[in-house]
Structures are given as C-alpha cells and as structure tokens.
Design a protein around this motif. Structure first.
Motif, PDB file in Angstrom:
ATOM      1  N   ILE A   1     -58.655 116.551  15.663  1.00  0.00           N
ATOM      2  CA  ILE A   1     -58.030 116.673  17.020  1.00  0.00           C
ATOM      3  C   ILE A   1     -59.106 117.010  17.982  1.00  0.00           C
ATOM      4  CG2 ILE A   1     -55.933 117.365  18.206  1.00  0.00           C
ATOM      5  CD1 ILE A   1     -54.989 118.350  15.663  1.00  0.00           C
ATOM      6  N   SER A   2     -60.219 116.492  17.703  1.00  0.00           N
ATOM      7  CA  SER A   2     -61.309 117.102  18.323  1.00  0.00           C
ATOM      8  C   SER A   2     -61.859 115.876  19.362  1.00  0.00           C
ATOM      9  CB  SER A   2     -62.486 117.688  17.400  1.00  0.00           C
ATOM     10  OG  SER A   2     -63.976 117.973  18.133  1.00  0.00           O
ATOM     11  N   ARG A   3     -61.911 115.901  20.306  1.00  0.00           N
ATOM     12  CA  ARG A   3     -62.575 114.666  21.423  1.00  0.00           C
ATOM     13  C   ARG A   3     -63.960 114.774  21.070  1.00  0.00           C
ATOM     14  NH1 ARG A   3     -61.165 116.498  26.921  1.00  0.00           N
ATOM     15  NH2 ARG A   3     -61.574 118.625  26.031  1.00  0.00           N
ATOM     16  N   GLY A   4     -64.786 116.064  20.885  1.00  0.00           N
ATOM     17  CA  GLY A   4     -66.255 116.250  20.821  1.00  0.00           C
ATOM     18  C   GLY A   4     -66.607 115.343  19.495  1.00  0.00           C
ATOM     19  N   ALA A   5     -65.773 115.538  18.527  1.00  0.00           N
ATOM     20  CA  ALA A   5     -66.160 115.029  17.266  1.00  0.00           C
ATOM     21  C   ALA A   5     -66.149 113.341  17.205  1.00  0.00           C
ATOM     22  CB  ALA A   5     -65.356 115.198  16.084  1.00  0.00           C
ATOM     23  N   VAL A   6     -65.147 112.963  18.097  1.00  0.00           N
ATOM     24  CA  VAL A   6     -65.041 111.443  18.120  1.00  0.00           C
ATOM     25  C   VAL A   6     -65.969 110.813  18.935  1.00  0.00           C
ATOM     26  CG1 VAL A   6     -63.287 109.590  18.938  1.00  0.00           C
ATOM     27  CG2 VAL A   6     -62.451 111.464  17.494  1.00  0.00           C
ATOM     28  N   VAL A   7     -66.269 111.516  20.060  1.00  0.00           N
ATOM     29  CA  VAL A   7     -67.248 111.249  21.038  1.00  0.00           C
ATOM     30  C   VAL A   7     -68.766 110.997  20.495  1.00  0.00           C
ATOM     31  CG1 VAL A   7     -68.548 111.399  23.210  1.00  0.00           C
ATOM     32  CG2 VAL A   7     -65.889 111.734  23.439  1.00  0.00           C
ATOM     33  N   ALA A   8     -68.905 112.063  19.708  1.00  0.00           N
ATOM     34  CA  ALA A   8     -70.488 112.211  19.085  1.00  0.00           C
ATOM     35  C   ALA A   8     -70.427 110.947  18.032  1.00  0.00           C
ATOM     36  CB  ALA A   8     -70.417 113.556  18.358  1.00  0.00           C
ATOM     37  N   VAL A   9     -69.474 110.741  17.252  1.00  0.00           N
ATOM     38  CA  VAL A   9     -69.572 109.579  16.215  1.00  0.00           C
ATOM     39  C   VAL A   9     -69.898 108.197  17.074  1.00  0.00           C
ATOM     40  CG1 VAL A   9     -68.302 108.197  14.423  1.00  0.00           C
ATOM     41  CG2 VAL A   9     -68.417 110.854  14.499  1.00  0.00           C
ATOM     42  N   LEU A  10     -68.877 107.967  18.061  1.00  0.00           N
ATOM     43  CA  LEU A  10     -69.023 106.819  18.820  1.00  0.00           C
ATOM     44  C   LEU A  10     -70.491 106.692  19.490  1.00  0.00           C
ATOM     45  CD1 LEU A  10     -65.659 106.675  20.738  1.00  0.00           C
ATOM     46  CD2 LEU A  10     -66.619 105.364  18.758  1.00  0.00           C
ATOM     47  N   ILE A  11     -71.101 107.846  19.924  1.00  0.00           N
ATOM     48  CA  ILE A  11     -72.364 107.811  20.400  1.00  0.00           C
ATOM     49  C   ILE A  11     -73.528 107.404  19.464  1.00  0.00           C
ATOM     50  CG2 ILE A  11     -74.405 109.254  21.492  1.00  0.00           C
ATOM     51  CD1 ILE A  11     -72.178 110.751  23.225  1.00  0.00           C
ATOM     52  N   VAL A  12     -73.332 108.078  18.132  1.00  0.00           N
ATOM     53  CA  VAL A  12     -74.250 107.689  16.962  1.00  0.00           C
ATOM     54  C   VAL A  12     -73.921 106.428  16.627  1.00  0.00           C
ATOM     55  CG1 VAL A  12     -74.595 108.001  14.624  1.00  0.00           C
ATOM     56  CG2 VAL A  12     -74.035 110.032  16.072  1.00  0.00           C
ATOM     57  N   GLY A  13     -72.808 105.684  16.949  1.00  0.00           N
ATOM     58  CA  GLY A  13     -72.645 104.456  16.485  1.00  0.00           C
ATOM     59  C   GLY A  13     -73.253 103.479  17.502  1.00  0.00           C
ATOM     60  N   LEU A  14     -73.237 104.060  18.635  1.00  0.00           N
ATOM     61  CA  LEU A  14     -73.753 103.099  19.908  1.00  0.00           C
ATOM     62  C   LEU A  14     -75.341 102.866  19.682  1.00  0.00           C
ATOM     63  CD1 LEU A  14     -73.938 101.692  22.811  1.00  0.00           C
ATOM     64  CD2 LEU A  14     -73.861 104.123  23.798  1.00  0.00           C
ATOM     65  N   PHE A  15     -76.003 104.072  19.406  1.00  0.00           N
ATOM     66  CA  PHE A  15     -77.414 104.104  19.291  1.00  0.00           C
ATOM     67  C   PHE A  15     -77.645 103.396  18.040  1.00  0.00           C
ATOM     68  CE2 PHE A  15     -77.458 107.386  22.432  1.00  0.00           C
ATOM     69  CZ  PHE A  15     -78.456 107.260  22.798  1.00  0.00           C
ATOM     70  N   ALA A  16     -76.941 103.503  17.022  1.00  0.00           N
ATOM     71  CA  ALA A  16     -77.350 102.565  15.581  1.00  0.00           C
ATOM     72  C   ALA A  16     -77.089 101.137  16.142  1.00  0.00           C
ATOM     73  CB  ALA A  16     -76.115 103.005  14.720  1.00  0.00           C
ATOM     74  N   VAL A  17     -76.343 100.802  17.083  1.00  0.00           N
ATOM     75  CA  VAL A  17     -76.178  99.216  17.325  1.00  0.00           C
ATOM     76  C   VAL A  17     -77.454  98.839  18.144  1.00  0.00           C
ATOM     77  CG1 VAL A  17     -75.130  97.569  19.137  1.00  0.00           C
ATOM     78  CG2 VAL A  17     -73.792  99.256  17.388  1.00  0.00           C
ATOM     79  N   MET A  18     -77.704  99.764  19.060  1.00  0.00           N
ATOM     80  CA  MET A  18     -79.270  99.553  19.865  1.00  0.00           C
ATOM     81  C   MET A  18     -80.322  99.393  19.093  1.00  0.00           C
ATOM     82  SD  MET A  18     -78.222 102.150  22.847  1.00  0.00           S
ATOM     83  CE  MET A  18     -79.837 102.019  23.941  1.00  0.00           C
ATOM     84  N   ALA A  19     -80.290 100.379  18.222  1.00  0.00           N
ATOM     85  CA  ALA A  19     -81.716 100.292  17.043  1.00  0.00           C
ATOM     86  C   ALA A  19     -81.657  99.198  16.052  1.00  0.00           C
ATOM     87  CB  ALA A  19     -81.530 101.587  16.253  1.00  0.00           C
ATOM     88  N   SER A  20     -80.417  98.484  15.986  1.00  0.00           N
ATOM     89  CA  SER A  20     -80.280  97.664  14.841  1.00  0.00           C
ATOM     90  C   SER A  20     -80.397  96.244  15.031  1.00  0.00           C
ATOM     91  CB  SER A  20     -78.976  97.765  13.744  1.00  0.00           C
ATOM     92  OG  SER A  20     -78.790  99.108  13.479  1.00  0.00           O
ATOM     93  N   VAL A  21     -80.233  95.895  16.572  1.00  0.00           N
ATOM     94  CA  VAL A  21     -80.297  94.174  16.970  1.00  0.00           C
ATOM     95  C   VAL A  21     -81.777  93.996  17.160  1.00  0.00           C
ATOM     96  CG1 VAL A  21     -79.286  92.624  18.331  1.00  0.00           C
ATOM     97  CG2 VAL A  21     -77.849  94.708  17.845  1.00  0.00           C
ATOM     98  N   THR A  22     -82.316  93.876  16.056  1.00  0.00           N
ATOM     99  CA  THR A  22     -83.524  93.404  16.200  1.00  0.00           C
ATOM    100  C   THR A  22     -83.855  91.923  15.544  1.00  0.00           C
ATOM    101  OG1 THR A  22     -84.266  94.538  14.158  1.00  0.00           O
ATOM    102  CG2 THR A  22     -84.743  95.733  15.884  1.00  0.00           C
ATOM    103  N   SER A  23     -82.880  91.658  14.914  1.00  0.00           N
ATOM    104  CA  SER A  23     -83.040  90.041  14.439  1.00  0.00           C
ATOM    105  C   SER A  23     -81.859  89.510  14.101  1.00  0.00           C
ATOM    106  CB  SER A  23     -83.954  89.875  13.028  1.00  0.00           C
ATOM    107  OG  SER A  23     -83.208  90.882  12.020  1.00  0.00           O
ATOM    108  N   ALA A  24     -81.610  88.134  14.029  1.00  0.00           N
ATOM    109  CA  ALA A  24     -80.516  87.629  13.685  1.00  0.00           C
ATOM    110  C   ALA A  24     -79.951  88.223  12.447  1.00  0.00           C
ATOM    111  CB  ALA A  24     -80.751  85.869  13.647  1.00  0.00           C
ATOM    112  N   LYS A  25     -80.698  88.399  11.503  1.00  0.00           N
ATOM    113  CA  LYS A  25     -80.203  88.835  10.064  1.00  0.00           C
ATOM    114  C   LYS A  25     -79.532  90.334  10.209  1.00  0.00           C
ATOM    115  CE  LYS A  25     -81.315  90.078   5.240  1.00  0.00           C
ATOM    116  NZ  LYS A  25     -82.545  90.027   4.356  1.00  0.00           N
ATOM    117  N   MET A  26     -80.224  91.097  11.262  1.00  0.00           N
ATOM    118  CA  MET A  26     -79.753  92.527  11.529  1.00  0.00           C
ATOM    119  C   MET A  26     -78.275  92.433  12.379  1.00  0.00           C
ATOM    120  SD  MET A  26     -81.487  94.763   9.591  1.00  0.00           S
ATOM    121  CE  MET A  26     -80.294  96.388  10.568  1.00  0.00           C
TER     122      MET A  26
END
Length: 335
Positions: free
Chosen positions: A222-247
C-alpha cells in the motif's frame, strides 16, 4: 596489482559488508520479534560494523575518499555546529543524526571499491531469495489484524503497521517501518530487471518465483513510493537495455512476462486483487486530498522536494523570526 591479489586482502572487509547487509534487513526483526527488550540499543547495532569497515578500509588503503565523501563530512560537521548553536543544542541528538553521514554514507564508496561484479551478482541472488520470504511475511502482515504477533511494534509493543486504506495498514516486513520495506523492494527490482535482461546466470526458477513475489508484494505494501520507485527502476532498465535488436527482443519478452504475471495474479489470486483494490483506494484518497489543497506535500515528487528543502526553510524561518524579534526589541528600547 591484479584482482586475484586484491581479493584475499579484502576478505575481512567483504565479510563485514555482508554482516552489515543482513543486519540492515533483519535489524527490525530483532527489535520487534527476537530481542524486543533490547530495541533501543539495537538502533545502533550496525554502527560498530560500519566503524570496523571504515577503519579496516583505511588500514588496507582502500581509496574511498572521493569528493562526495569529503563534502559530506564538511557539510555534516557544519550542520552539526549550526544545530548545536542555533538549533536544539542537544549534543547527543546531534551526534546521533550526524553519524549517518559520518559512518554509513562512506560505506557506499568502500563497497564500490571492494566488491567485484561477482560479489554484486551474488548479493542480487541472495536478495531474490530473501524477496520470496519477505513477501510471505508481508502477506501475513497485510491479512492479519494489527493485534497479531506478526504485526507487533518495536519493543514488542503496539503495532508496526502504518495507516493505509480501507482499514488495512501498510506492512513493514522485517523492517521497523514501511520506508525500509519500500527501499528493499526497490533494491530487489534492480536485480529482477537485471537478470531478466542480462546474460549473467541466475536460476530461472528463482527468477520467476522472485518476480511473482515482487509483483504480489507491491500492492500489498500500500506504498505509492515503493510502486513508483520500482517503475522508475524499470524505466531506466528499458533505457539502458535497448542497444540492439536482440536486447529489444529480450525487453519485449520481459515486459510480456510481467504483464502475464500481473493478469494471472489479478484474476486468480484473491489477496493480490484485494491488495490492488486497497492500493488504488489509497491512491484515490491521496489524489482527493491533493485536489482539495491539503495534501500537496504528501504527493510523491513534492514530498522529495519538501524533505530536502524543509530543514533549510525551517532554519531560515526561525532565523528571520529571531532577527525580527531582536529588531522589534531594539525599536521598543529606542522609543
């Protein structure tokens, strides 16, 4: 000096770091369930470990004194002086607060120098395992009344739950308060995303189980902070991962896994759907409060700004009030 020569010298440091890591996770459990009579002394149970790590790192000539550490020391000591001069003036309270930056903050840079990539991955795998057990604890805390033993507060008194929504309280897990649990799940999410997107080895059974546990846990907190933090981590994971078609393909697969897990849990796991309902009710309540003009400070982003700037604003307000009072007294005497 190559890595094989350095590792044996750092063995004692690494052991101490692991002890510190486990104490961070289970300190609250010690203070609530195992040694409640020692709840107050256990507040500083990690401090001796931190001091040992600092002294040992200096002895081993670990170069951790970056500009960040130097400036943190300077500003902490300056803040302590201001606190004792213009603030509450309590030396014990001042030192208790200053110890965070003087003892614990430098550990970030010591760990960065001492840990190898394999050490970090090992830590990540341990977090994935702990995540499963933590989510089981959170489930029982969420579904049990606040009077139950699993929800007992620090020192074995009261309850550790914090106000949530629909009569449910935010569970703290093994921590003393919900903020510790939020940080824990944020750290877990880093490795969940990483192992799904990287080539480094991790048991797929463990990864799938920990992913499901993370998805289940987030609404139960029931923590908005926890959900937002995990989504932010996911956003940066997406940004860091899209470096090739395989990724990109790996990324799409990971997203599909999360979506399927969410859909199955929402439709077939009662406690998850209940947790989602409670979480959304809390979000709606917070939005209504914000819309009414009384809860802006409690919103996710503004809370960060308020917590950072609040002490400076409070200090300026106090000083302005004091100066205004002194000027008023001077005018009264002249009149």
């Amino acid at each position: 000096m190559n890595e094989q020569e350095v590792i044996p010298n750092y063995k004692s440091l690494k052991i101490a770091i692991w002890v510190y890591f486990f104490l961070w996770i289970f300190e609250g459990a010690l203070r609530k369930w195992i040694l409640p009579s020692l709840a107050t002394p256990l507040l500083v149970v990690r401090d001796p470990i931190a001091i040992y790590i600092l002294v040992r790192a200096i002895y081993l000539n670990v170069k951790f004194m970056t500009p960040y550490v130097v400036f943190s020391f300077i500003f902490t000591l300056l803040s302590l002086a201001i606190t004792l001069t213009f603030g509450h003036g309590n030396l014990f309270v001042g030192i208790y607060g200053a110890r965070i930056m003087l003892l614990h903050f430098p550990l970030i840079f010591i760990i960065g120098k001492v840990f190898t990539k394999e050490d970090v991955l090992k830590l990540g795998r341990v977090l994935l395992v702990l995540n499963i057990f933590m989510t089981i604890i959170v489930y029982f805390q969420f579904s049990s009344p606040q009077s139950a033993f699993i929800n007992v507060g620090i020192g074995g008194e009261g309850s550790a739950g914090f106000s949530g929504a629909m009569g449910y309280s935010r569970p703290p897990g093994t921590f003393s308060f919900i903020s510790g649990l939020s940080i824990f799940y944020t750290a877990v999410s880093v490795f969940v995303y990483y192992f799904w997107l990287s080539k480094d080895s991790c048991s797929k059974i463990l990864l799938c189980a920990s992913t499901i546990a993370l998805v289940i846990a987030l609404p139960l907190t029931i923590s908005r902070g926890a959900v937002v933090a995990v989504l932010i981590v996911g956003l940066f994971a997406v940004m860091a991962s899209v470096t090739s078609a395989k990724m990109l393909g790996k990324l799409i697969f990971t997203i599909v896994v999360f979506v399927i897990a969410f859909w199955v849990l929402q439709n077939y796991v009662t406690v998850f759907s209940l947790g989602t309902e409670v979480f959304m009710d809390r979000v709606d309540s917070a939005n209504r409060s914000t819309g009414a003009g009384g809860g802006l400070k409690e919103s996710i982003l503004l809370r960060i700004v308020a917590d950072f700037l609040g002490p400076f604003i409070d200090f300026l307000v106090v000083q302005c009030s004091r100066v205004t009072w002194e000027w008023g007294q001077m005018l009264v005497r002249k009149c």
